[in-house]
Scaffold this active site. Structure first.
Site, PDB file in Angstrom:
ATOM      1  N   ASP A 327       0.849  -1.188   0.000  1.00 37.24           N
ATOM      2  CA  ASP A 327       0.000   0.000   0.000  1.00 37.24           C
ATOM      3  C   ASP A 327       0.884   1.237   0.000  1.00 37.24           C
ATOM      4  O   ASP A 327       2.085   1.166   0.277  1.00 37.24           O
ATOM      5  CB  ASP A 327      -0.875   0.029   1.257  1.00 37.24           C
ATOM      6  CG  ASP A 327      -1.868  -1.111   1.299  1.00 37.24           C
ATOM      7  OD1 ASP A 327      -2.393  -1.456   0.243  1.00 37.24           O
ATOM      8  OD2 ASP A 327      -2.105  -1.646   2.395  1.00 37.24           O
ATOM      9  N   ASP A 640      -4.584  -3.500   5.295  1.00 36.27           N
ATOM     10  CA  ASP A 640      -5.124  -3.128   6.606  1.00 36.27           C
ATOM     11  C   ASP A 640      -6.640  -3.267   6.691  1.00 36.27           C
ATOM     12  O   ASP A 640      -7.201  -3.325   7.768  1.00 36.27           O
ATOM     13  CB  ASP A 640      -4.723  -1.686   6.979  1.00 36.27           C
ATOM     14  CG  ASP A 640      -5.083  -0.674   5.899  1.00 36.27           C
ATOM     15  OD1 ASP A 640      -5.830  -1.046   4.967  1.00 36.27           O
ATOM     16  OD2 ASP A 640      -4.629   0.480   5.978  1.00 36.27           O
TER      17      ASP A 640
END
Length: 916
Positions: A327, A640
């Site tokens: 990410d 996440d």
């Protein structure tokens, strides 16, 4: 119907589809629907039982080899050795089970995210029911602070904002309303909400469209459950190693069985027992517990580097990683939005400092500004300060980070105001807020109305540039209001394009003052957000982490490819990626929309080059990870959100964020970053590479003693018993499970050898047990160990009168002679432990005694040897006896020439660059 159809369909048609109405379902309808749709729960796939997991710890191939070894030892008349091997196997199995007791509970966390109760309209009345009883067609309320019970369509809304970060991974709040509007991404419909997300503010009514396993959460759960965990490379390699060692041991056993029968003419039964003993001697009983304990040590070291590893075998898999799919927000960047530039008609300003702290200033042409001399800038900062619902709380300590209560964008505006020196408290008292028009995704603006001291009122507006320009007809120029021209708009749009090209997000500001004393509740978008005065732009970015540059350089030097997979825009993603050295300017950017249309072959071709994925939904990571694995890569993937869970479980190493990550992501992952930092992944990979090298060191060190342990039996066999056994079964056990263990573990604590991250990832076809290692273990170390231990045995016999009389075969002198053999092996292993610390580097360069773990292990070896020699109970059990000063002097001298000899070999290796 897909999401877009459900979002566009007229409400009356939806009511007909679900046999519902604006008053909800009747109790009878709900009961009937419940039978069809089932309860609103996430079904849990039947997982592995704890009992099965427990027995699995005792049934690895290496463990099976040790069970069989114990049986062979007992059949060979060495019952003490057999029982000891089994005991070690039991202890190791219990330790492994305990280390991995925290099994995967991704679906349990999904259950926790769903609310316990729901407020629904049944029989026309609002009732509280158990959320598991909610069915499609139910009309239910959503309130601030509550989780959403089902995937649903908004019917009514009052300033409704939802936190969808559990699904999307994006921390920005999303405005919801009954009107249809579509943004970028899968969950970007303004009138749809999803199970498990949280209502941040406002309230509303919604009609349930899907419940339980048919919700987005349910689909993720099904994918997570169906994703099978593959065996780690280390697990497969240890199985291969076990097969190799078994073949070696059995081959040696067969060889000596044939030698005993056909050359020495021993009876078959006696030869068979002898062969079994040789097999046991060549099986390294201490290898499995040593590997297990060394992996546990590595886990502890990684924890100190902010990486919590849940599975022991994952440690070494990290070392094989060839691709990291990461990410952007919070991992490569600080997740602290920062204003970099401010543009007004009169000037452009640079804003220094990063993060949610007042650590910079506003500068014009590289000089600090005085706010009162820049009226347009002052007006922009006034709007940024008052048209703002966010609070930034300072960090409580140096280790903590500032806490924001609100949105990252507004937090950056708060810090901008602080850097300007404006008095926020006085400003809020002077211009109190009397009303707010909340942000929504359709109009892309937020406005607040304030009471001015002169009886006038102010509307302050911020939002996306195009949507703010659409409601402005004037501009503030050097503090003077005038009509906005086409040239002004061209200049504004050019500045915005320039910021976008640099990967910055911009926010526009406008205002209007008016005289009015009506009730603030009468203010609406239609009568407020019009005829505004344009003030300027603020450009912002999420700055890269300071340590990211070195981490990326180190990863690239190690031959690891890094692929950014982000939900952010193409321009922002590429700007950040090139800025931090992740990719070059020529890298290809693929959007989520493009990815969804790609074939497998097209994606594989794209992944072969430099690539960035932008505007990608988290669930598309699964597709990327799968494609990379099909190309033969070992993939580490970060995540996440809830939607990241399938990709995290699919990846060879799933890496969840410990600070911002959901419980679902953490449960699905193999490793959790306690600081959400990409640099921690690289540090963990470095540790993983060291672990593999350490296991080879253990293997070399432990195999060293196999040949010296076997030679006494060979001499006994070939001499027809003239040379008595110079090493007893229990003394062999002392070496394998006693004196070798702690120094071997000490090797696992050795500092990282230089250059470990300057080499490409280990070839997946490379193996722990290589020809070079076998040659070094048996033909080099093993040979010297055999010569020294045998010489020690004959030296002891020489002091008893040999060769003038026969070698002793019983009594106290025999015990001393076998003790001398044992001690010779132990002191040779002291040298071997020091030599095995490095492959090429001189042990004198790193410090002979710089590894206190090995130092302690050597002291333990000597102490154990002393106890065996001088404690009567242990003398009888291990058939040992005390040694005299001359014998001790000989033993103490053994390590010195062995270390010097190995140093000479390493010097030749360094000179000619041959593999060690």
């Amino acid at each position: 119907m897909d999401d877009e159809q459900l979002a566009r369909t007229e409400l009356d048609e939806l009511y007909r589809k679900f046999s519902s109405s604006s008053q909800g379902l009747s109790t009878a309808q709900a009961a009937s629907q419940l039978k069809l749709s089932g309860p609103n729960i996430i079904s849990k796939a039947r997982g592995e039982s704890q009992l099965k997991a427990f027995f699995k710890s005792f049934s690895s191939m290496m463990a099976v080899l040790l069970w069989v070894s114990g049986v062979i030892a007992i059949f060979a008349g060495m019952s003490e050795l057999g029982v000891a091997i089994w005991t070690v196997n039991v202890i190791n199995g219990l330790f492994s089970f305990w280390q991995e007791f925290a099994a995967k509970k991704a679906t349990d966390s999904l259950m926790k995210l769903l609310p316990t109760y729901a407020h629904v309209y049944r029989d026309g009345k609002l009732q509280q029911i158990d959320a598991t009883q909610l069915v499609p067609g139910d009309i239910f309320s959503v309130q601030a602070g509550n989780s959403v019970s089902a995937d649903a369509r908004i019917i009514e809304s009052d300033e409704l904002e939802v936190d969808e970060s559990a699904l999307t991974g994006e921390s920005l709040l999303v405005s919801k309303s009954s009107a249809f509007a579509k943004g970028a991404g899968k969950f970007a419909y303004s009138n749809l909400v999803y199970a498990g997300t949280t209502v941040a503010s406002g309230s509303g009514l919604a009609i349930a469209l899907a419940t339980g396993m048919k919700t987005e959460f349910g689909q993720i759960a099904r994918l997570t459950q169906s994703t099978k965990q593959v065996d780690s490379p280390l697990h497969l390699e240890l199985n291969r190693l076990t097969r190799q060692l078994s073949i070696i041991a059995v081959s040696i056993g067969i060889l000596f069985f044939l030698a005993a029968v056909f050359f020495v003419k021993n009876p078959i039964a006696k030869s068979f027992i002898f062969a079994l003993g040789m097999i046991v001697a060549f099986i390294p009983e201490g290898l499995l517990p040593t590997v297990t304990l060394s992996l546990a040590q590595a886990v502890q070291r990684m924890a100190r580097k902010n990486a919590l590893v849940k599975n022991l075998n994952s440690v070494e898999t990290l070392g094989e990683t060839t691709v990291i799919a990461t990410d952007k927000t919070g991992t490569l960047t600080q997740n602290q939005m920062t204003i970099n530039h401010v543009w007004t008609k009169e000037s452009e300003y640079e804003v220094t400092g990063e993060g949610y702290v007042k650590n910079g200033q506003i500068r014009e042409k590289n000089k600090p500004i005085h706010l009162d001399r820049h009226p347009t800038l002052k007006q922009l900062i006034t709007i940024a300060s008052l048209d703002n619902d966010t609070e930034v709380q300072p960090a409580k300590s140096l280790k903590d980070r500032p806490k924001i209560i609100g949105t990252p964008t507004e937090a950056s505006l708060v810090i901008l105001a602080q850097k300007s020196g404006i008095d926020l408290a006085t400003l809020k008292q002077t211009l109190p807020r009397i009303h707010e028009l909340t942000f929504d995704s359709r109009r892309q603006r937020m406005s607040t109305i304030h009471q001015a001291g002169d009886g006038k009122r102010l509307i302050l507006t911020k939002g996306a540039l195009d949507f703010v320009l659409a409601v402005t007809d004037r501009i503030l120029d050097h503090g003077v209001e005038r009509a906005i021209t086409d040239d002004d708009k061209t200049e504004i749009l050019a500045a915005n394009r320039r910021y976008a090209g640099d990967g910055l997000r911009s926010l526009a500001f406008a205002y209007r003052s008016f005289e009015d004393d009506s009730d603030p509740k009468t203010y609406h978008v239609s009568n407020c957000e019009q005829h505004l005065i344009f003030v300027g732009l603020a450009a912002m970015s999420d700055p890269p982490r300071p340590e990211i540059y070195e981490a990326i350089r180190k990863a690239h030097a190690a031959g690891i490819k890094i692929i950014m997979v982000t939900g952010d825009s193409e321009l922002t993603a590429k700007s950040i990626a090139t800025r931090i050295g992740l990719v070059s300017e020529s890298a290809r950017v693929v959007t989520g929309a493009e990815l969804s249309k790609m074939t497998t072959d097209q994606l594989t071709d794209a992944l072969a080059g430099e690539i960035i994925f932008a505007r990608v939904a988290p669930e598309q990571k699964y597709q990327i990870v799968t494609a990379l694995q099909s190309m033969g890569h070992i993939v580490a993937s970060t995540g996440d959100g809830v939607n990241d869970a399938p990709a995290l479980k699919k990846a060879n190493i799933g890496v969840a964020m410990g600070v911002t990550g959901t419980d679902v992501a953490k449960d699905a992952a193999d490793m959790i970053l306690t600081d959400d930092n990409f640099a921690s992944i690289v540090a963990a990979i470095e540790e993983g590479r060291v672990v593999y090298a350490d296991i080879q060191k253990f293997l070399l060190y432990i195999l060293n003693s196999n040949l010296p342990e076997a030679v006494p039996s060979v001499l006994f066999l070939l001499s027809g018993g003239t040379i008595p056994l110079s090493l007893t079964v229990m003394q062999i056990l002392t070496v394998d499970l006693g004196t070798d263990m702690l120094p071997a573990l000490g090797l696992g604590a050795e500092k990282i050898e230089a250059g470990v991250m300057d080499q490409p990832p280990r070839d997946r076809h490379a193996h722990l047990l290589t020809k070079n290692l076998l040659l070094k273990a048996f033909a080099w170390y093993g040979l010297w160990g055999s010569i020294i231990s045998t010489a020690a045995y004959f030296f002891a016999n020489w002091t008893f009168g040999w060769p003038g009389q026969a070698l002793v075969s019983s009594g106290g002198d025999y015990r001393k002679a076998t003790t001398m053999t044992l001690a010779g092996i132990v002191f040779f292993q002291i040298a071997a432990a020091l030599n095995a610390r490095t492959q090429r580097t001189s042990v004198f360069k790193i410090g002979v005694f710089s590894n206190y773990h090995i130092d302690f292990g050597i002291l333990f070896e000597i102490l154990l040897l002393l106890l065996l020699m001088y404690v009567p109970f242990l003398q009888n059990l291990f058939q040992t006896g005390p040694l005299n000063s001359n014998e001790w002097l000989l033993l103490v001298c053994i390590p010195v020439p062995m270390v010097l000899l190995e140093e000479a070999r390493k010097a030749l290796v360094r000179k000619y660059r041959h593999p060690s």
